[in-house]
Design an enzyme around this catalytic site. Structure first.
Site, PDB file in Angstrom:
ATOM      1  N   ASP A  42       0.878  -1.176   0.000  1.00 24.75           N
ATOM      2  CA  ASP A  42       0.000   0.000   0.000  1.00 24.75           C
ATOM      3  C   ASP A  42       0.917   1.229   0.000  1.00 24.75           C
ATOM      4  O   ASP A  42       2.138   1.127   0.091  1.00 24.75           O
ATOM      5  CB  ASP A  42      -0.983  -0.035   1.183  1.00 24.75           C
TER       6      ASP A  42
HETATM    7  C1  NOJ Z   1      -4.107   3.888   0.198  1.00 23.83           C
HETATM    8  C2  NOJ Z   1      -5.295   2.969   0.302  1.00 23.83           C
HETATM    9  O1  NOJ Z   1      -5.219   2.226   1.496  1.00 23.83           O
HETATM   10  C3  NOJ Z   1      -5.446   2.031  -0.865  1.00 23.83           C
HETATM   11  O2  NOJ Z   1      -6.671   1.373  -0.740  1.00 23.83           O
HETATM   12  C4  NOJ Z   1      -5.344   2.782  -2.158  1.00 23.83           C
HETATM   13  O3  NOJ Z   1      -5.538   1.908  -3.231  1.00 23.83           O
HETATM   14  C5  NOJ Z   1      -3.990   3.453  -2.227  1.00 23.83           C
HETATM   15  N1  NOJ Z   1      -3.863   4.391  -1.132  1.00 23.83           N
HETATM   16  C6  NOJ Z   1      -3.759   4.173  -3.547  1.00 23.83           C
HETATM   17  O4  NOJ Z   1      -4.521   5.311  -3.609  1.00 23.83           O
END
Ligand code: NOJ
Length: 750
Positions: A270
């Site tokens: 993430d």
């Molecule tokens: C953080 C989030 O937890 C995730 O779900 C998302 O896809 C990413 N950022 C990218 O924006």
């Protein structure tokens, strides 16, 4: 790459994917390999010199958050024409519930219990996003959500592993299409692996502590379903799982995902979750973080630049084996190949249906209709009959908010496409009745009563008052958690003030989570939960309120009475002291000065009822369904066989309607304690008034498997109870006995 090398790769062709990937890998330098694992943020509609240089020099394998087609094409051109190896880029985006046309939030879509709705929503989103050059979406989010304080329940597919698994697979199929190399397909990403939804106290990013049996029975099944549906990628969760943050969790990423499930796609971290391993306190700095993540099984670094800075040196020093690096790169290249990017890296918006076109909006409208749940309908107040109305008052801060009805995660959603409930109700009136709108409160968080006077006056003069209440979009989603999930601001007071007029009150709830409504539910005659329904909220709700369509949604998540009941979910285990109506005592009824042990001695809170306000699976229609004749086609079921379960469902009302027929089981005695009920099957059935249909489910004994004492999956002989009905409280039941395998007949063994 030299011309000869390109020619060799071309000769190998794409129909021998593994040979292609290995040939390509063999020609890559160490920095080029590391570059493939670097996912970087776009620059919002232009390519700066620094980014161009990184792409040209092979230091970037993927970009996120770039949706301008010309810019995406320029990035691809730099990668394909100007980098040494010409490897195209993955272009990722959070396409969560629609792109330009916004569909209901995923939690709402789950309430449709309709894989087709979910598949179609993802398909439309994929087409719209692909037209902008996106080829990879960070969806589906398949975390199990049992704590509505957590803002990301809006994004998940509910509290139940079976329902979420079926819908997860449908969403993957919708995004990825029949063939990932079709121009309108996106690579999907099952996230957040795993257990993110169990964050302590419903607070985003908080630690999770999930025993392995619970992890395997509740949290992992939807991920497994996504993997089985061919999802191209997984995303590691931000959270710490029992002391090992997911981004460094070898058990999750390697043992379970690769070794047990044989997943061949790639895992992305993430955002910044690799460098955050140091913040968690797991590593001293980014070098250690890169090593932990790589060795655990995270193939690509989202936005952290940590792999780019350290992975090459880690491989050179032998801290990360070169074979591991090759595995990581090969996993990414395979997805690029499956996407057909080596053959068609460019996007041409003109080749796609225009985003927001009438077909896409019609699909969004249908999804909103099927996702809406009628929670209460006292005296059959709904549907409203336009012919009997003179004046309708529309009240509340969410009645006419094109942006708020879209919900969370709508980077590319276009509020100018929205039709609001107020607009749609006015349109449906066709001049037959007057519609008066009073906002009442500025926002859902507004505590002022200044607007109440006008709202009450409007209700007094109306035949019916419809209140659009709940939560603005900003109150749910990532990092938007709440400690108190009752209606924010002065909304409860507004309901009471309007209800005091004695005009019948309909509340349409627009929210990103189940809310705790015990203190106001008695005040309202009808309660329709629309969640954040998206672009087509208005027409969908007008159709439902006026009975053009009948509600058919069922709750994919339990509604608690009060926040303190959370987590409250139907598939809990029994405990040694389960509560019953006889043992439950409210503290208001405890006698003064009574000995301490006077309150039932079972498992409940003293200050609220032990049941939820609305259980999982609940949802009314404008007609009534009756269940009868539950039969099984055998009462002894070998552990390797299936049982047919038949039930008759009758539409006992006067309108056509759709019922979601649900089948639950319980394994009452097992080597480990099992939930009091578990959903195992469901079917949407549309019935004409008076019509009876026999619904048949096939329940295979393998569906009754669970992680046994040694964590291995086991189907244990013994009694199994079955219920079929319209919610998790279904009362029509039967049972069968799971028995040992039937020995093969002589003919079979010969
Ligand atoms: C953080 C989030 O937890 C995730 O779900 C998302 O896809 C990413 N950022 C990218 O924006």
């Amino acid at each position: 790459m030299t011309r000869t090398e390109t020619a060799i790769l071309d000769r190998i062709g794409r129909d021998e994917p593994e040979a292609f990937v290995q040939e390509l890998l063999a020609r890559m330098t160490l920095p080029e390999k590391v570059g493939q694992l670097n996912l970087v943020n776009g620059q919002g509609g232009h390519v700066g010199d620094d980014l161009a240089a990184h792409v040209r020099e092979g230091r970037v394998g993927a970009v996120l958050n770039e949706v301008d087609p010309a810019t995406v094409n320029e990035l691809q051109r730099l990668a394909v024409d100007e980098s040494r190896l010409g490897i195209p880029l993955l272009v990722g985006r959070d396409v969560i519930h629609g792109f330009r046309t916004v569909f209901p939030i995923p939690l709402a879509q789950a309430c449709s219990w309709d894989p087709e709705v979910v598949r179609q929503g993802a398909r439309v989103a994929a087409l719209e996003a692909a037209s902008r050059g996106v080829n990879w979406t960070f969806a589906p989010m398949v975390d199990i959500g049992r704590d509505p304080r957590w803002g990301r329940v809006a994004e998940c597919l509910g509290e139940d592993p079976h329902l979420a698994s079926i819908l997860a697979a449908a969403m993957v199929e919708g995004f990825q299409g029949e063939d990932l190399s079709d121009p309108g397909s996106l690579a999907a990403c099952a996230k957040h692996f795993a257990g993110y939804g169990a964050s302590e106290s419903g607070k985003d990013y908080a630690s999770t502590n999930i025993p392995e049996r619970e992890l395997r029975s509740v949290h992992l099944p939807p991920f497994r379903a996504a993997a089985d549906a061919g999802v191209a990628s997984f995303m590691a969760s931000f959270s710490d799982l029992d002391g090992i943050p997911a981004s460094a969790n070898h058990f999750l990423m390697t043992q379970v995902l690769r070794q047990e499930w044989d997943f061949r796609g790639f895992v992305v971290s993430d955002w910044d979750s690799i460098p955050q391993l140091t913040v968690h306190g797991l590593t001293r700095g980014p070098r250690g973080a890169a090593r932990e993540a790589a060795m655990a099984g995270v193939d690509m670094d989202m936005a952290g630049w940590t792999y780019l800075s350290h992975l090459g040196e880690l491989v050179e020093s032998g801290d990360v084996p070169a074979e591991r690096l090759d595995e990581m790169v090969a996993a990414v290249l395979r997805v690029k190949l499956r996407l057909g990017l080596f053959d068609h890296p460019w996007t041409n918006p003109a080749a796609f249906p225009a985003p927001g076109n009438p077909d896409h909006r019609a699909a969004a409208r249908e999804a909103a209709i099927r996702s809406t749940v009628l929670l209460k309908n006292e005296g059959s107040l709904l549907p409203l009959s336009p012919g009997n109305l003179t004046r309708l008052s529309v009240i509340g801060p969410l009645a006419d908010e094109p942006h708020e009805q879209l919900g969370t995660w709508i980077f590319d959603g276009d509020p100018s496409l929205s039709t609001t409930p107020l607009q749609a109700l006015r349109e449906s009136s066709e001049g037959r009745f007057a519609v008066r709108y009073v906002r009442g409160l500025e926002t859902t968080r507004d505590r002022s009563h200044d607007g109440f006077h006008e709202a009450v006056a409007a209700a007094e003069e109306a035949d019916v008052a419809i209140l659009f209440l709940g939560e603005e979009a900003i109150l749910s989603g990532e990092a938007h958690c709440r400690a108190d999930i009752s209606l924010p601001g002065a909304q409860e007071d507004l309901i009471r003030a309007v209800a005091a007029t004695r005009t019948p009150v309909v509340v349409v709830l627009m929210a990103g989570r189940p809310l705790a409504l015990e203190s106001v539910v008695e005040e309202v005659d009808a309660l329709l939960c629309a969640w954040h329904p998206g672009t087509e909220a208005g027409p969908a709700l007008a159709d439902l309120l006026f009975g053009v369509r009948s509600p058919s949604g069922k709750l994919a998540a339990t509604f608690p009475r009060v926040t303190g009941q959370v987590p409250i979910y139907y598939a809990h285990r029994n405990t040694g002291k389960p509560v019953s109506p006889e043992s439950w005592t409210h503290m208001d009824h405890l006698p003064r000065g009574a000995p301490q042990l006077s309150a039932g001695m079972t498992s409940f809170h003293m200050d609220t009822h032990f049941t939820p306000l609305f259980p999982f699976g609940h949802g009314l229609s404008y007609t009534r369904f009756e269940y009868s004749g539950l039969t099984l086609d055998r009462h002894e079921v070998p552990v390797d066989r299936a049982v047919g379960v038949y039930v008759q469902v009758t539409n006992a009302g006067a309108r056509r309607g759709t019922e979601v027929v649900q089948l639950y089981v319980r394994d009452p005695v097992a080597s480990v304690t099992r939930p009091v009920r578990e959903l195992k099957a469901f079917r949407r059935v549309e019935l004409e008034p008076g019509e009876t249909r026999t619904v048949r489910f096939v329940l295979h004994a393998s569906q009754l498997a669970f992680p046994g004492r040694n964590m291995r999956s086991v189907v244990e002989p013994g009694r199994i109870q079955v219920w079929v009905g319209g919610s998790s409280e279904a009362s029509l039941g039967s049972e069968f006995e799971l028995v040992e395998k039937t020995p093969p007949t002589e003919a079979e063994s010969a």
